[in-house]
Design an enzyme around this catalytic site. Structure first.
Site, short mmCIF file in Angstrom:
data_model
loop_
_atom_site.label_atom_id
_atom_site.label_comp_id
_atom_site.label_asym_id
_atom_site.label_seq_id
_atom_site.Cartn_x
_atom_site.Cartn_y
_atom_site.Cartn_z
N LYS A 1 3.39 20.56 29.46
CA LYS A 1 4.44 20.99 28.58
C LYS A 1 3.74 22.43 28.26
CE LYS A 1 6.54 17.14 27.52
NZ LYS A 1 7.75 16.73 28.12
N LYS B 1 18.73 13.51 41.01
CA LYS B 1 19.08 14.83 41.05
C LYS B 1 19.45 15.43 42.56
CE LYS B 1 15.55 16.17 37.45
NZ LYS B 1 16.07 17.07 36.52
N GLU C 1 6.98 22.64 32.42
CA GLU C 1 7.94 22.74 31.57
C GLU C 1 7.41 23.63 30.40
OE1 GLU C 1 10.18 18.63 30.63
OE2 GLU C 1 7.99 18.29 30.61
N ASP D 1 4.04 9.89 31.32
CA ASP D 1 5.25 10.48 31.03
C ASP D 1 6.15 11.00 32.50
OD1 ASP D 1 7.62 11.05 29.39
OD2 ASP D 1 6.94 13.07 29.35
N ARG E 1 21.89 -0.50 16.75
CA ARG E 1 21.77 -1.18 15.45
C ARG E 1 22.54 -0.86 14.50
NH1 ARG E 1 16.50 -3.36 12.99
NH2 ARG E 1 15.24 -3.15 14.89
N HIS F 1 8.09 10.15 37.90
CA HIS F 1 8.90 11.49 38.37
C HIS F 1 8.05 12.05 39.79
CE1 HIS F 1 11.53 10.86 35.27
NE2 HIS F 1 10.64 11.71 34.29
N LYS G 1 13.38 4.30 31.60
CA LYS G 1 11.80 4.26 31.35
C LYS G 1 11.89 4.51 29.75
CE LYS G 1 9.56 8.23 31.41
NZ LYS G 1 9.47 9.68 30.83
C1 BG6 Z 1 11.34 12.66 30.94
C2 BG6 Z 1 10.22 12.93 30.25
O1 BG6 Z 1 11.31 11.46 31.76
O2 BG6 Z 1 11.56 13.69 31.98
C3 BG6 Z 1 10.20 14.07 29.37
O3 BG6 Z 1 10.12 11.77 29.29
C4 BG6 Z 1 10.59 15.51 30.15
O4 BG6 Z 1 9.05 14.30 28.65
C5 BG6 Z 1 11.86 15.20 31.33
O5 BG6 Z 1 10.87 16.44 29.46
C6 BG6 Z 1 12.01 16.23 32.03
O6 BG6 Z 1 13.09 16.01 32.77
P1 BG6 Z 1 14.00 17.29 33.51
O7 BG6 Z 1 15.15 16.74 34.25
O8 BG6 Z 1 14.27 18.21 32.43
O9 BG6 Z 1 13.04 17.91 34.35
#
Ligand code: BG6
Length: 480
Positions: free
Chosen positions: A328, A176, A210, A229, A46, A234, A142
């Site tokens: 988290k 990955k 994380e 999320d 934008r 994942h 996503k």
């Molecule tokens: C993203 C999530 O898809 O993956 C995030 O939205 C998360 O919340 C991230 O932190 C983690 O990715 P990676 O590659 O750092 O493990």
């Protein structure tokens, strides 16, 4: 046989992902000679900017996000870039955009990294400008919806203009190297597959931990939560790769056919099989950090931690629990898969005082990229007081085993596959929908049973109920 695109069109070109991942990945690919000389990259978002201003902006982003040793090709990479501002909600700017894209003799790859609410209007704009005709494929970042219904809506909107073989849904975990290595481990070795089933495996653990908190993603994260999320995409992809049957070949149809069978075989989660949590103030890496609600600025029922006990209802996995957890503000950043084997059926050493422990395979996805097999070995000695056995690791550190090779980040792989048209590492519609169906049932269970997140201190491994979830079955989470 697909043909490499000679145009790449990036929606969301000034966004966080473009800045941190997409531009650095493209620049690194370019520096290594992996982009065709005639590939032009058009960015759009934008913000009002000229192409020159965008290149200046991109230079700053690259200087910030590329390691020093990979900055050599920045100038020539910037020469590929141009920019056209477009407000994706109106059709106005699309003709200008099409003009900038020009003719794409070989093909056009489009990458959508925008809010999902913009997907449909963007598709309309692309159709309006004729940018869906010919050899065009589209990558979708996503979140692809917040539940099955909204995901179907997005998929239907995209399907109006693109057939499934032109849609590349991104789950960056599939890009990955270590995730792809799961397939090599399972299907390029004879050793594991014969024991990769309920007869020999006691349970599986998948952890994606994380240390970061909410970061600057307040609006997105509070509407999402850890289940949508991280688990919906994942973690379920990791589970599918661990649990799937051997595909007949490494191609997009064969691999995705096997993954979707696993996703459809997931048993709906029952009441005692789910724990959710939300972090409170605590300390991570020795630094004090605020609680989720403090970061958010208001109380919230969004989960920042989930633990689940899942089952894949098929012959191979009958009775084998898959314990999943993600959160988290956990004590360390670690993604790993633990395959816990069963005990040996009979110990010949028992009469000589030695006990044995079952084998365990730990597949480190990040930050450590390693494969570690715990095995029993005899402690050296003359054994006058009995035989002593001890568990020792057979340890392969991937970076050491492959020193001298370039370790690429996920988006390098995925962008190149999008440009070249290989769908193997992208998620098919039926997979996404099976994932959502299972996730929606968990959310419905939480609502029905009024399951709300339990507090846990930042820097801990989640609420104690998550530990109990595994311990009830005599299982300990693999924390080290
Ligand atoms: C993203 C999530 O898809 O993956 C995030 O939205 C998360 O919340 C991230 O932190 C983690 O990715 P990676 O590659 O750092 O493990």
């Amino acid at each position: 046989m697909s043909v490499n695109a000679d145009r790449l069109l990036l929606f969301g070109a000034t966004g966080d992902l473009a800045q941190r991942m997409l531009l650095p990945s493209l620049c690194a690919l370019d520096a290594d000679g992996l982009l065709e000389p005639d590939l032009k990259i058009v960015g759009t978002a934008r913000s009002e900017m000229t192409s020159q201003e965008y290149r200046d902006w991109a230079r700053t982003a690259l200087e910030k996000n590329l390691p020093d040793h990979r900055r050599s090709g920045v100038d020539s990479f910037l020469g590929r870039l141009s920019y056209v501002p477009v407000d994706a909600t109106t059709l106005d700017g699309y003709d200008e955009l099409a003009k900038e894209v020009g003719t794409y003799d070989k093909g056009l790859a489009i990458f959508l990294s925008t809010a999902p609410s913009l997907f449909e209007p963007t598709i309309d704009g692309l159709v309006h400008a004729g940018l869906t005709e010919g050899n065009v494929r589209i990558g979708l970042e996503k979140p692809l919806g917040t539940d099955l219904a909204s995901s179907e809506e997005i998929n239907n909107a995209v399907a109006k203009a693109f057939s499934e073989d032109r849609i590349f849904r991104i789950d960056h975990y599939l890009g990955k190297e270590t995730v792809q290595n799961l397939l090599a481990l399972r299907f390029a070795n004879l050793l594991f597959e014969p024991v990769w089933n309920a007869t020999y495996i006691d349970h599986v653990q998948i952890t994606v931990a994380e240390t970061i908190g909410l970061e600057s993603r307040v609006a997105y994260y509070d509407d999402s939560g850890a289940l949508r999320d991280m688990v919906q995409n994942h973690m379920l992809q990791l589970l599918a790769l661990v649990a799937m049957e051997p595909p007949t070949s490494f191609d997009s149809t064969a691999v995705r056919d096997e993954k979707v069978k696993v996703l459809r075989a997931l048993r709906p989660i029952a009441k005692g099989e789910t724990v959710t949590g939300q972090y409170r103030a605590g300390a991570v890496d020795g630094a004090a950090v605020p609680g989720y609600d403090e970061e958010l600025g208001k109380p919230s029922d969004t989960e920042t931690f989930v633990a689940l006990k899942a089952h894949v209802d098929n012959w191979r996995w009958k009775g084998v629990p898959f314990y999943l957890r993600t959160g988290k503000r956990l004590p360390e950043r670690v993604t790993e898969i633990v395959i816990q084997f069963r005990c040996i059926p009979h110990s010949i050493f028992e009469g000589r005082g030695a006990s044995t422990k079952p084998n365990r395979l730990v597949i480190g996805i990040q930050p450590e990229e390693n494969v570690q097999l715990s095995m029993m070995a005899k402690v050296p000695g003359l054994d006058r007081e009995g035989i002593r056995l001890r568990q020792v690791p057979l340890d392969i550190a991937m970076p050491d085993a492959f020193s001298g090779t370039v370790r690429r980040i996920a988006y390098e792989r995925l962008l190149l596959d999008l440009i070249e048209g290989d769908q193997t590492l992208f998620v098919r519609r039926d997979e996404v929908e099976a994932q959502w169906e299972w996730i929606d049932a968990i959310r419905a269970l939480w609502d029905r049973e009024e399951i709300t997140p339990k507090p846990y201190g930042a820097g801990s491994w989640g609420p104690s109920a998550a530990i109990a979830l595994a311990e009830r079955d005599g299982v300990t989470w693999h924390d080290e």
